[in-house]
Scaffold this active site. Structure first.
Site, PDB file in Angstrom:
ATOM      1  N   GLU A  84       0.869  -1.173   0.000  1.00 46.74           N
ATOM      2  CA  GLU A  84       0.000   0.000   0.000  1.00 46.74           C
ATOM      3  C   GLU A  84       0.907   1.225   0.000  1.00 46.74           C
ATOM      4  OE1 GLU A  84      -3.422   2.683   2.127  1.00 46.74           O
ATOM      5  OE2 GLU A  84      -2.552   1.074   3.326  1.00 46.74           O
ATOM      6  N   ASP A  92       5.184   4.690   3.663  1.00 45.48           N
ATOM      7  CA  ASP A  92       4.878   6.115   3.858  1.00 45.48           C
ATOM      8  C   ASP A  92       6.174   6.821   4.239  1.00 45.48           C
ATOM      9  OD1 ASP A  92       1.805   7.474   4.335  1.00 45.48           O
ATOM     10  OD2 ASP A  92       3.540   8.686   4.912  1.00 45.48           O
ATOM     11  N   ASP A 102      -2.794  12.272  -2.154  1.00 47.85           N
ATOM     12  CA  ASP A 102      -2.973  13.703  -2.396  1.00 47.85           C
ATOM     13  C   ASP A 102      -3.128  13.940  -3.899  1.00 47.85           C
ATOM     14  OD1 ASP A 102      -2.698  16.479  -2.630  1.00 47.85           O
ATOM     15  OD2 ASP A 102      -1.444  16.559  -0.836  1.00 47.85           O
ATOM     16  N   LYS A 115      -2.660  21.840  -7.533  1.00 49.73           N
ATOM     17  CA  LYS A 115      -1.901  22.964  -8.114  1.00 49.73           C
ATOM     18  C   LYS A 115      -0.729  22.491  -8.972  1.00 49.73           C
ATOM     19  CE  LYS A 115      -3.231  26.165  -4.545  1.00 49.73           C
ATOM     20  NZ  LYS A 115      -2.924  26.558  -3.194  1.00 49.73           N
ATOM     21  N   ASP A 131     -11.305  10.155  -3.648  1.00 55.30           N
ATOM     22  CA  ASP A 131     -12.513  10.982  -3.656  1.00 55.30           C
ATOM     23  C   ASP A 131     -12.353  12.112  -4.678  1.00 55.30           C
ATOM     24  OD1 ASP A 131     -10.430  12.077  -1.919  1.00 55.30           O
ATOM     25  OD2 ASP A 131     -11.825  13.735  -1.682  1.00 55.30           O
TER      26      ASP A 131
HETATM   27  C1  LIG Z   1      -4.026  11.476   2.396  1.00 58.71           C
HETATM   28  S1  LIG Z   1      -2.978  10.326   3.153  1.00 58.71           S
HETATM   29  C2  LIG Z   1      -3.831   8.783   2.931  1.00 58.71           C
HETATM   30  C3  LIG Z   1      -3.454   7.744   3.939  1.00 58.71           C
HETATM   31  C4  LIG Z   1      -4.132   6.386   3.811  1.00 58.71           C
HETATM   32  N1  LIG Z   1      -3.905   5.782   2.525  1.00 58.71           N
HETATM   33  C5  LIG Z   1      -5.609   6.438   4.115  1.00 58.71           C
HETATM   34  O1  LIG Z   1      -6.446   6.313   3.198  1.00 58.71           O
HETATM   35  O2  LIG Z   1      -5.954   6.601   5.298  1.00 58.71           O
HETATM   36  C6  LIG Z   1      -1.630  10.206   2.002  1.00 58.71           C
HETATM   37  C7  LIG Z   1      -0.356   9.616   2.603  1.00 58.71           C
HETATM   38  O3  LIG Z   1       0.590   9.454   1.555  1.00 58.71           O
HETATM   39  C8  LIG Z   1       1.879   9.794   2.043  1.00 58.71           C
HETATM   40  N2  LIG Z   1       2.695  10.200   0.872  1.00 58.71           N
HETATM   41  C9  LIG Z   1       2.348  11.122  -0.061  1.00 58.71           C
HETATM   42  N3  LIG Z   1       3.301  11.226  -1.004  1.00 58.71           N
HETATM   43  C10 LIG Z   1       4.280  10.334  -0.650  1.00 58.71           C
HETATM   44  C11 LIG Z   1       5.534   9.958  -1.243  1.00 58.71           C
HETATM   45  N4  LIG Z   1       5.960  10.523  -2.382  1.00 58.71           N
HETATM   46  N5  LIG Z   1       6.283   9.015  -0.634  1.00 58.71           N
HETATM   47  C12 LIG Z   1       5.841   8.442   0.532  1.00 58.71           C
HETATM   48  N6  LIG Z   1       4.664   8.758   1.129  1.00 58.71           N
HETATM   49  C13 LIG Z   1       3.891   9.687   0.549  1.00 58.71           C
HETATM   50  C14 LIG Z   1       1.640  10.912   3.039  1.00 58.71           C
HETATM   51  O4  LIG Z   1       2.679  11.002   3.978  1.00 58.71           O
HETATM   52  C15 LIG Z   1       0.299  10.491   3.659  1.00 58.71           C
HETATM   53  O5  LIG Z   1       0.474   9.748   4.838  1.00 58.71           O
END
Ligand SMILES: C[S@@+](CC[C@H](N)C(=O)[O-])C[C@H]1O[C@@H](n2cnc3c(N)ncnc32)[C@H](O)[C@@H]1O
Length: 214
Positions: free
Chosen positions: A44, A69, A118, A122, A154
């Site tokens: 994941e 993460d 995310d 932008k 979403d």
């Molecule tokens: C919005 S959260 C979603 C967390 C989880 N998947 C959930 O649905 O509860 C997005 C996660 O992706 C991680 N993340 C985003 N870009 C990343 C990257 N390039 N490398 C590692 N982690 C990343 C962020 O630190 C964050 O914890």
């Protein structure tokens, strides 16, 4: 949470047996050195607190799962929960997803889930999005032939962007739905809902889903 508590958690993270802070050292050896078996490995990406990773691991005890993460605080919560529940088919790795080919060897991975990443609205060219072409090319290298990538989001922007990328790059599209819960769900793994997803649903958003093979 204060700085001292955060520092304590970071120090503790390094002692957790299910957390890998130098994951590139296991490249090509995850089955033997992390899990001690040959069961298929699912990732994941951007697992946050690891809710999806842990739920999948309960549903598929004959598979191994690694949540990835970059945020140590969230990984602490993920790893602590897995340890407390004695989930032996779950591990967590801290690194930036950009470096994924340095961490996993070619064809070492069976499946990839990306849940609620995310959308970077932008970032006009979309290069930071986890489904940008350069990311998908990296996933293709570590996946077994025919390996699946699942995206739940979403975000209309991310859904449209990913669909366009999959089509432009001629990846094999298996599913693309704009309202996951409108129809009966055949794969129970899609019904897992993290805190993020529950918030989105409470705010009246629909959940989009794409599944493809790079
Ligand atoms: C919005 S959260 C979603 C967390 C989880 N998947 C959930 O649905 O509860 C997005 C996660 O992706 C991680 N993340 C985003 N870009 C990343 C990257 N390039 N490398 C590692 N982690 C990343 C962020 O630190 C964050 O914890």
């Amino acid at each position: 949470m204060g700085n001292r508590a955060k520092l304590k958690r970071y120090a503790e993270l390094a002692t957790f047996p299910n957390v890998y802070l130098q994951p590139q050292e296991l490249r090509g050896q995850w089955h033997a050195r992390c899990f001690g078996n040959e069961h298929p490995i699912t990732l994941e990406l951007g697992c946050g607190r690891g809710e999806y990773t842990r739920a999948l691991a309960l549903m598929q005890p004959q598979h191994n799962f690694i949540g990835v993460d970059i945020k140590g605080g969230r990984l602490w919560q993920a790893a602590r929960s897995a340890l407390d529940r004695e989930q032996e088919n779950v591990a967590f790795a801290r690194f930036r997803i950009e470096f994924i080919p340095d961490v996993f060897a070619e064809q070492e991975i069976e499946e990839i889930w990306i849940t609620f990443p995310d959308p970077f609205p932008k970032n006009s060219r979309g290069t930071r999005r986890l489904t940008a072409p350069h990311f998908i090319e990296k996933y293709r290298r570590i996946l077994k032939p025919g390996g699946l990538v699942h995206l739940k989001t979403d975000s209309d922007l991310l859904f449209e962007f990913t669909l366009a990328t999959v089509k432009q790059c001629a990846h094999s599209l298996h599913h693309a739905v704009t309202d996951l819960y409108k129809w009966p769900i055949s794969d129970p793994r899609l019904t897992v809902q993290t805190r993020f997803e529950q918030q989105h649903l409470a705010e009246g958003r629909t959940i989009k889903y794409i599944c493809f093979t790079p």
